[in-house]
Design a protein around this motif. Structure first.
Motif, PDB file in Angstrom:
ATOM      1  N   VAL A 140       0.896  -1.129   0.013  1.00 28.74           N
ATOM      2  CA  VAL A 140      -0.049  -0.157   0.042  1.00 28.74           C
ATOM      3  C   VAL A 140       0.902   1.274  -0.102  1.00 28.74           C
ATOM      4  O   VAL A 140       2.019   1.355   0.834  1.00 28.74           O
ATOM      5  CB  VAL A 140      -0.937  -0.049   1.180  1.00 28.74           C
ATOM      6  N   LEU A 141       0.517   2.250  -0.762  1.00 26.64           N
ATOM      7  CA  LEU A 141       1.419   3.541  -0.894  1.00 26.64           C
ATOM      8  C   LEU A 141       0.641   4.409  -0.098  1.00 26.64           C
ATOM      9  O   LEU A 141      -0.443   4.892   0.037  1.00 26.64           O
ATOM     10  CB  LEU A 141       1.613   3.898  -2.242  1.00 26.64           C
ATOM     11  N   CYS A 142       1.641   5.277   0.973  1.00 23.70           N
ATOM     12  CA  CYS A 142       1.065   6.162   1.590  1.00 23.70           C
ATOM     13  C   CYS A 142       1.912   7.498   1.252  1.00 23.70           C
ATOM     14  O   CYS A 142       2.974   7.776   1.324  1.00 23.70           O
ATOM     15  CB  CYS A 142       1.366   5.831   3.094  1.00 23.70           C
ATOM     16  N   GLU A 143       0.931   8.575   0.641  1.00 21.81           N
ATOM     17  CA  GLU A 143       1.415   9.831   0.543  1.00 21.81           C
ATOM     18  C   GLU A 143       1.476  10.587   1.730  1.00 21.81           C
ATOM     19  O   GLU A 143       0.783  10.933   2.443  1.00 21.81           O
ATOM     20  CB  GLU A 143       0.525  10.731  -0.610  1.00 21.81           C
ATOM     21  N   SER A 144       2.834  11.171   2.031  1.00 19.09           N
ATOM     22  CA  SER A 144       2.988  11.679   3.282  1.00 19.09           C
ATOM     23  C   SER A 144       3.615  13.189   3.288  1.00 19.09           C
ATOM     24  O   SER A 144       3.848  13.701   4.449  1.00 19.09           O
ATOM     25  CB  SER A 144       4.085  10.957   4.184  1.00 19.09           C
ATOM     26  N   ASP A 156       0.606  15.963  -1.320  1.00 20.38           N
ATOM     27  CA  ASP A 156       0.540  16.236  -2.717  1.00 20.38           C
ATOM     28  C   ASP A 156      -0.530  15.158  -3.412  1.00 20.38           C
ATOM     29  O   ASP A 156      -0.327  13.977  -3.459  1.00 20.38           O
ATOM     30  CB  ASP A 156       2.002  15.813  -3.564  1.00 20.38           C
ATOM     31  N   LEU A 157      -1.799  15.568  -3.715  1.00 20.07           N
ATOM     32  CA  LEU A 157      -2.969  14.814  -3.889  1.00 20.07           C
ATOM     33  C   LEU A 157      -2.887  14.490  -5.342  1.00 20.07           C
ATOM     34  O   LEU A 157      -3.239  13.174  -5.688  1.00 20.07           O
ATOM     35  CB  LEU A 157      -4.299  15.409  -3.521  1.00 20.07           C
ATOM     36  N   ALA A 158      -2.053  15.258  -6.095  1.00 19.93           N
ATOM     37  CA  ALA A 158      -1.866  14.834  -7.420  1.00 19.93           C
ATOM     38  C   ALA A 158      -1.044  13.743  -7.729  1.00 19.93           C
ATOM     39  O   ALA A 158      -1.240  12.493  -8.324  1.00 19.93           O
ATOM     40  CB  ALA A 158      -1.496  15.901  -8.276  1.00 19.93           C
ATOM     41  N   LEU A 159       0.045  13.649  -6.745  1.00 18.72           N
ATOM     42  CA  LEU A 159       1.335  12.583  -6.837  1.00 18.72           C
ATOM     43  C   LEU A 159       0.442  11.301  -6.087  1.00 18.72           C
ATOM     44  O   LEU A 159       0.562  10.200  -6.715  1.00 18.72           O
ATOM     45  CB  LEU A 159       2.185  13.212  -5.906  1.00 18.72           C
ATOM     46  N   ALA A 187     -11.901  12.664  -2.096  1.00 17.01           N
ATOM     47  CA  ALA A 187     -12.191  13.021  -3.440  1.00 17.01           C
ATOM     48  C   ALA A 187     -11.011  12.856  -4.577  1.00 17.01           C
ATOM     49  O   ALA A 187     -11.450  12.487  -5.553  1.00 17.01           O
ATOM     50  CB  ALA A 187     -12.657  14.567  -3.352  1.00 17.01           C
ATOM     51  N   ALA A 188     -10.013  12.976  -4.286  1.00 15.91           N
ATOM     52  CA  ALA A 188      -8.846  12.625  -5.214  1.00 15.91           C
ATOM     53  C   ALA A 188      -8.664  11.200  -5.200  1.00 15.91           C
ATOM     54  O   ALA A 188      -7.776  10.933  -6.086  1.00 15.91           O
ATOM     55  CB  ALA A 188      -7.351  13.272  -4.579  1.00 15.91           C
ATOM     56  N   GLY A 189      -9.238  10.188  -4.576  1.00 19.88           N
ATOM     57  CA  GLY A 189      -8.961   8.840  -4.734  1.00 19.88           C
ATOM     58  C   GLY A 189      -8.584   7.933  -3.722  1.00 19.88           C
ATOM     59  O   GLY A 189      -8.288   7.059  -4.109  1.00 19.88           O
ATOM     60  N   ALA A 190      -8.165   8.537  -2.584  1.00 21.52           N
ATOM     61  CA  ALA A 190      -7.537   7.933  -1.471  1.00 21.52           C
ATOM     62  C   ALA A 190      -8.501   6.691  -0.982  1.00 21.52           C
ATOM     63  O   ALA A 190      -9.598   6.744  -0.890  1.00 21.52           O
ATOM     64  CB  ALA A 190      -7.379   8.935  -0.214  1.00 21.52           C
ATOM     65  N   ASP A 191      -7.704   5.535  -0.788  1.00 20.75           N
ATOM     66  CA  ASP A 191      -8.214   4.454  -0.310  1.00 20.75           C
ATOM     67  C   ASP A 191      -8.608   4.224   1.074  1.00 20.75           C
ATOM     68  O   ASP A 191      -9.078   3.534   1.654  1.00 20.75           O
ATOM     69  CB  ASP A 191      -7.692   3.099  -0.915  1.00 20.75           C
ATOM     70  N   GLY A 192      -7.507   5.118   1.677  1.00 21.44           N
ATOM     71  CA  GLY A 192      -7.697   5.413   3.284  1.00 21.44           C
ATOM     72  C   GLY A 192      -7.106   6.447   3.690  1.00 21.44           C
ATOM     73  O   GLY A 192      -6.177   7.287   3.065  1.00 21.44           O
ATOM     74  N   LEU A 193      -7.155   6.922   4.915  1.00 17.60           N
ATOM     75  CA  LEU A 193      -6.659   8.064   5.518  1.00 17.60           C
ATOM     76  C   LEU A 193      -5.780   7.528   6.639  1.00 17.60           C
ATOM     77  O   LEU A 193      -6.492   6.805   7.637  1.00 17.60           O
ATOM     78  CB  LEU A 193      -7.736   9.003   6.072  1.00 17.60           C
TER      79      LEU A 193
END
Ligand SMILES: C=C(O[C@@H]1C=C(C(=O)O)C=C[C@H]1O)C(=O)O
Length: 310
Positions: A140-144, A156-159, A187-193
């Motif tokens: 799972v990838l987590c944008e931090s 970075d929601l685009a990333l 809204a940007a498509g995150a599968d989780g927070l």
């Protein structure tokens, strides 16, 4: 190493304990302080290696029966994580050391790969691909967030979105500064927070609210059991409730502004037109299906306005 481009929009699901990340609802992962998340995460980096991993992980395990994710401080923490956690979290700093990444990947647990504050999309995806090359595709990838002029890393929601598209892996949004960006992330498509570990119950509750309400609008769920279908319905109903309350307030405004308000000033032509406009977005229900629903909604609003006008 480059990531294989995926054409399908749907991310592959990854199981963390009994939690499914990637298909189904948006999951909320909180820290130790917060009640109500679907999963908890603990970062041993917070302790700076001063606390024994067995003790810290054991304590977290004893306090929470659900899925537990743990970020190690060093490779010395990995056996304790393997023994008691449901997933290992790889911090951005680790991405520099593929030896450590490989060891973590070989624990046999799902891996959450956080993006380092200066890592590019390619570098971030490469860490996930490295885990897969080690035989562990449960990534799972987590944008931090990136380092910017802001005090906290800027998400970075685009990333995040590009990572999901490119890798086909589920993505999480790491909400370092509370839950302000929870709704945009969903809204940007995150599968989780992934709420900051130190954030309390309020941040987790706000993340949950965004997951439910925004998820109901943007996420196409295809549930295959009665329980998951009911869960999806409950989320749509939650969004409907918020909109119905808002609609009733707006209809009340119109009653006060019209020369003749309430049931006496009912405008059936306006009601027919709004049903026709809605039918374009709800073609399966169509005008015939929507008309009685909207009639009930409108009458509820008029009754409320008359009650409040008294
Ligand atoms: C709100 C109004 O008053 C009434 C209520 C309506 C509604 O709830 O949408 C629509 C038409 C009217 O019967 C309006 O005239 O727009």
């Amino acid at each position: 190493m480059s990531s294989t481009p995926h054409t399908e929009r749907e991310a592959r699901a990854v199981r963390i304990g009994n939690l499914c990340v990637g298909t189904g609802p948006v999951v909320v992962i909180g820290g130790e302080a917060a009640a109500g998340p679907d999963a908890r995460w603990v970062s041993l980096r917070e302790h700076g290696g001063r606390r024994r991993a067995e003790e810290a992980v054991g304590e977290a395990r004893a306090a929470f029966a659900g899925p537990l994710l743990v970020e190690p401080f060093s490779s010395a923490d990995l056996p304790a994580i393997q023994a008691a956690a449901d997933a290992v979290v790889i911090g951005g700093e680790w991405a520099q050391d593929l030896g450590l990444v490989g060891t973590a990947a070989r624990l046999g647990l799902p891996v959450v790969v956080r993006r380092g504050p200066t890592a590019t999309l390619e570098e971030w995806l490469a860490v996930g691909d490295y885990c897969a090359a080690e035989g562990n595709d449960d990534v799972v990838l987590c944008e931090s967030g990136s380092r910017t002029h802001l005090a906290r890393p800027a998400l970075d929601l685009a990333l995040m979105r590009a990572a999901r598209e490119r890798s086909g892996r589920p993505v999480l949004a790491g909400l370092a500064g509370g839950a302000d960006l929870a709704a945009p992330a969903v809204a940007a498509g995150a599968d989780g927070l992934m709420v900051a570990p130190e954030a309390g119950a309020e941040a987790v509750a706000r993340a949950r609210e965004a997951a439910v309400l925004i998820g109901a609008v943007v996420r196409q769920e295809v549930p295959d059991t009665v329980a998951t279908a009911r869960g999806a319905i409950d989320r749509v109903d939650a969004a409907l409730a918020v909109l119905l309350e808002r609609r009733a307030a707006l209809a009340g405004v119109v009653q006060r502004l019209k020369p003749v308000g309430g049931f006496a000033g009912r405008d059936m032509e306006r009601e027919r037109r709004l049903v026709a406009a809605m039918a374009e977005r709800a073609p399966t229900l169509g005008e015939a299906g929507l008309a009685p629903v909207m009639n009930a909604v409108i009458e509820a609003g008029l009754r409320l306005a008359e009650r409040q006008g008294r």
